[in-house]
Design a protein around this motif. Structure first.
Motif, PDB file in Angstrom:
ATOM      1  N   ASP A 170       0.936  -1.111   0.080  1.00 22.68           N
ATOM      2  CA  ASP A 170      -0.113   0.174  -0.103  1.00 22.68           C
ATOM      3  C   ASP A 170       0.842   1.278  -0.058  1.00 22.68           C
ATOM      4  N   LEU A 171       1.468   1.775  -1.281  1.00 18.67           N
ATOM      5  CA  LEU A 171       2.181   2.775  -1.075  1.00 18.67           C
ATOM      6  C   LEU A 171       1.396   4.208  -0.901  1.00 18.67           C
ATOM      7  N   ALA A 172       0.052   3.928  -1.046  1.00 18.08           N
ATOM      8  CA  ALA A 172      -0.692   5.435  -0.717  1.00 18.08           C
ATOM      9  C   ALA A 172      -0.822   5.701   0.826  1.00 18.08           C
ATOM     10  N   SER A 173      -0.526   4.657   1.528  1.00 12.43           N
ATOM     11  CA  SER A 173      -0.366   4.749   2.918  1.00 12.43           C
ATOM     12  C   SER A 173       0.607   5.235   3.592  1.00 12.43           C
ATOM     13  N   LEU A 174       1.838   5.361   2.665  1.00  9.27           N
ATOM     14  CA  LEU A 174       3.020   6.201   3.281  1.00  9.27           C
ATOM     15  C   LEU A 174       3.004   7.218   3.713  1.00  9.27           C
ATOM     16  N   PRO A 175       3.655   8.082   4.787  1.00  8.74           N
ATOM     17  CA  PRO A 175       3.503   9.338   5.230  1.00  8.74           C
ATOM     18  C   PRO A 175       4.216  10.199   4.066  1.00  8.74           C
ATOM     19  N   ALA A 176       3.561  11.313   4.028  1.00 11.96           N
ATOM     20  CA  ALA A 176       4.097  12.364   2.970  1.00 11.96           C
ATOM     21  C   ALA A 176       5.374  12.468   2.942  1.00 11.96           C
TER      22      ALA A 176
END
Length: 231
Positions: free
Chosen positions: A129-135
């Motif tokens: 889940d790359l979308a869950s990475l911190p900005a």
């Protein structure tokens, strides 16, 4: 009680020292990025404008005595100015926030599509889940991989680039591999792009390494811990 306070003091000081160290790494990477952009502006923009001005001067010089030659000079100048405009458009895109709402995967695919041109073949794999990475993690990892791809295309003359990003509960792992000319370990300047990539990884409490040899291509590896202490 005194022992407890002494331990707490040591822990706080250690944490502050670690934070200062990581902040220094991030600032160092940003300084190197600015130096790289300054070099590119000088080499690609100012140089192109200088050649275009020279072409316009030659057009004026030959306009009366050799109109055909004068036309070639102005055509060359126009071509150079178009290249300068294209370069400045690329810089404008890079100066914006690199990873927008689309996340790390979209930003990487967009960069590779627009900046790595045929005949270089690009393959990209993602898992997790790359979308869950911190900005801030997404942005720094993007900048590392972007610099690795830029270095490969500019210096290694590859026919293939392969990018892989894997995310799980413990860490992000990213690799970029090219089949270009490679280099001898230690042959690159410490002030170059490799230094900036390493500084960015360390600023995330992560790890950075490269593997290369002449004629054998180059592999860049990045590991960033997520929710766990660095090993």
């Amino acid at each position: 009680m005194l022992l407890h306070q002494a331990i707490l003091t040591r822990v706080v000081r250690g944490s502050q020292a670690r934070t200062t160290f990581l902040n220094d790494r991030v600032l160092s990477a940003r300084r190197e990025e600015r130096r790289r952009m300054a070099r590119d502006l000088h080499d690609r923009v100012l140089h192109g404008i200088g050649l275009a001005i020279q072409g316009l001067d030659l057009h004026r010089y030959h306009a009366q005595t050799s109109p055909a030659l004068a036309r070639t000079k102005i055509d060359t100048a126009i071509g150079l100015l178009r290249q300068v405009v294209h370069t400045l458009q690329q810089f404008t895109l890079e100066l914006r926030r690199p990873v927008a709402d689309g996340g790390l995967e979209q930003a990487l695919r967009s960069y590779l599509t627009s900046h790595v041109e045929p005949p270089v073949h690009v393959v990209m794999h993602t898992r997790g889940d790359l979308a869950s990475l911190p900005a801030h993690v997404s942005e720094e990892v993007y900048l590392i991989l972007r610099e690795a791809a830029r270095n490969a295309v500019r210096h290694a003359a590859p026919s293939r680039l392969e990018v892989s990003v894997t995310v799980d509960d413990r860490a992000l792992r990213a690799t970029l591999t090219d089949d270009g000319r490679g280099y001898l370990p230690g042959a690159c300047s410490p002030a170059g792009g490799l230094s900036a990539m390493r500084e960015r990884a360390l600023g995330l409490n992560g790890q950075f390494s490269t593997t290369s040899a002449p004629g054998a291509g180059t592999r860049v590896d990045v590991r960033v811990p997520l929710g766990e202490p660095a090993p």
